[in-house]
Design a protein around this motif. Structure first.
Motif, PDB file in Angstrom:
ATOM      1  N   MET A   1       0.846  -1.169   0.000  1.00  0.00           N
ATOM      2  CA  MET A   1       0.000   0.000   0.000  1.00  0.00           C
ATOM      3  C   MET A   1       0.896   1.238   0.000  1.00  0.00           C
ATOM      4  N   LEU A   2       0.396   2.314  -0.534  1.00  0.00           N
ATOM      5  CA  LEU A   2       1.138   3.570  -0.566  1.00  0.00           C
ATOM      6  C   LEU A   2       0.860   4.372   0.702  1.00  0.00           C
ATOM      7  N   ILE A   3       1.594   5.439   0.875  1.00  0.00           N
ATOM      8  CA  ILE A   3       1.545   6.218   2.119  1.00  0.00           C
ATOM      9  C   ILE A   3       0.151   6.766   2.417  1.00  0.00           C
ATOM     10  N   GLY A   4      -0.578   7.174   1.377  1.00  0.00           N
ATOM     11  CA  GLY A   4      -1.918   7.716   1.589  1.00  0.00           C
ATOM     12  C   GLY A   4      -2.863   6.691   2.184  1.00  0.00           C
ATOM     13  N   GLU A   8      -4.626   6.715   5.879  1.00  0.00           N
ATOM     14  CA  GLU A   8      -6.074   6.563   6.062  1.00  0.00           C
ATOM     15  C   GLU A   8      -6.400   5.416   7.014  1.00  0.00           C
ATOM     16  N   ARG A   9      -5.720   4.306   6.856  1.00  0.00           N
ATOM     17  CA  ARG A   9      -5.979   3.132   7.709  1.00  0.00           C
ATOM     18  C   ARG A   9      -5.669   3.395   9.174  1.00  0.00           C
ATOM     19  N   THR A  10      -4.650   4.211   9.421  1.00  0.00           N
ATOM     20  CA  THR A  10      -4.187   4.397  10.799  1.00  0.00           C
ATOM     21  C   THR A  10      -4.629   5.721  11.416  1.00  0.00           C
ATOM     22  N   GLY A  11      -5.211   6.605  10.611  1.00  0.00           N
ATOM     23  CA  GLY A  11      -5.595   7.914  11.122  1.00  0.00           C
ATOM     24  C   GLY A  11      -4.387   8.774  11.449  1.00  0.00           C
ATOM     25  N   THR A  12      -3.293   8.530  10.761  1.00  0.00           N
ATOM     26  CA  THR A  12      -2.042   9.242  10.982  1.00  0.00           C
ATOM     27  C   THR A  12      -1.714  10.031   9.720  1.00  0.00           C
ATOM     28  N   SER A  13      -1.232  11.240   9.873  1.00  0.00           N
ATOM     29  CA  SER A  13      -0.925  12.048   8.697  1.00  0.00           C
ATOM     30  C   SER A  13       0.269  11.478   7.930  1.00  0.00           C
ATOM     31  N   TYR A  35       8.383   6.108  -4.684  1.00  0.00           N
ATOM     32  CA  TYR A  35       7.243   5.995  -3.771  1.00  0.00           C
ATOM     33  C   TYR A  35       7.558   4.977  -2.681  1.00  0.00           C
ATOM     34  N   ARG A  36       6.965   5.206  -1.533  1.00  0.00           N
ATOM     35  CA  ARG A  36       7.095   4.262  -0.425  1.00  0.00           C
ATOM     36  C   ARG A  36       6.000   3.207  -0.559  1.00  0.00           C
ATOM     37  N   ARG A  37       6.376   1.943  -0.329  1.00  0.00           N
ATOM     38  CA  ARG A  37       5.363   0.889  -0.305  1.00  0.00           C
ATOM     39  C   ARG A  37       5.427   0.230   1.065  1.00  0.00           C
ATOM     40  N   TYR A  38       4.273   0.232   1.728  1.00  0.00           N
ATOM     41  CA  TYR A  38       4.150  -0.323   3.069  1.00  0.00           C
ATOM     42  C   TYR A  38       3.449  -1.671   3.009  1.00  0.00           C
ATOM     43  N   GLY A  39       3.816  -2.545   3.928  1.00  0.00           N
ATOM     44  CA  GLY A  39       3.157  -3.833   4.045  1.00  0.00           C
ATOM     45  C   GLY A  39       2.022  -3.767   5.045  1.00  0.00           C
ATOM     46  N   ASP A  40       1.238  -4.840   5.094  1.00  0.00           N
ATOM     47  CA  ASP A  40       0.128  -4.885   6.048  1.00  0.00           C
ATOM     48  C   ASP A  40       0.627  -4.788   7.494  1.00  0.00           C
ATOM     49  N   ALA A  44      -0.142  -2.231  11.744  1.00  0.00           N
ATOM     50  CA  ALA A  44      -0.041  -2.566  13.165  1.00  0.00           C
ATOM     51  C   ALA A  44       1.126  -1.830  13.817  1.00  0.00           C
ATOM     52  N   ALA A  45       2.232  -1.697  13.087  1.00  0.00           N
ATOM     53  CA  ALA A  45       3.397  -1.000  13.643  1.00  0.00           C
ATOM     54  C   ALA A  45       3.070   0.464  13.938  1.00  0.00           C
ATOM     55  N   VAL A  46       2.363   1.132  13.031  1.00  0.00           N
ATOM     56  CA  VAL A  46       2.000   2.539  13.254  1.00  0.00           C
ATOM     57  C   VAL A  46       1.088   2.657  14.462  1.00  0.00           C
TER      58      VAL A  46
END
Length: 118
Positions: A1-4, A8-13, A35-40, A44-46
């Motif tokens: 997933m991308l940063i946006g 959205e998933r974590t409620g973090t800017s 681009y940054r790609r984050y894993g699922d 949880a980490a955020v």
């Protein structure tokens, strides 16, 4: 997933997510376009990072503690982690005592000023 999407998933800017990366709390994969790609697991980490920040821990301690957390932000006893947490608790206790003392001085000052005014 991308940063946006992570934001959205974590409620973090997005800005905070970039900060977490800069201080070593997150390590997203970089795509060829930069681009940054984050894993699922980053979701949880955020959430764990946010929980530990809410507990008053600075990011330097969170960087040490984060690898020793589980999905619920429960901390396992990793080398040095309990000492770091105890040190932070002692610092919080000292600050709380200083605030209590300052509050008492302010109460006394208000009480004296109120009595003199009458």
């Amino acid at each position: 997933m991308l940063i946006g999407e992570l934001a959205e998933r974590t409620g973090t800017s997005e800005r905070l997510l970039r900060y977490y990366e800069r201080v070593g709390l997150l390590r997203p994969e970089r795509l060829p376009n930069g681009y940054r790609r984050y894993g699922d697991s980053d979701t949880a980490a955020v959430l764990r990072i946010r929980s530990l920040l809410a507990a008053g821990l600075p990011t330097r301690v969170i960087r040490q503690v984060l690898p020793c957390t589980s999905g619920t932000a429960a901390v396992r006893a990793c080398p040095g982690v309990l000492d770091a947490l105890r040190d932070e608790l002692s610092a919080l206790d000292r600050r709380a005592a200083e605030l209590d003392a300052a509050r008492e001085v302010l109460r006394d000052t208000i009480a004296k000023a109120a009595t003199e005014r009458v």
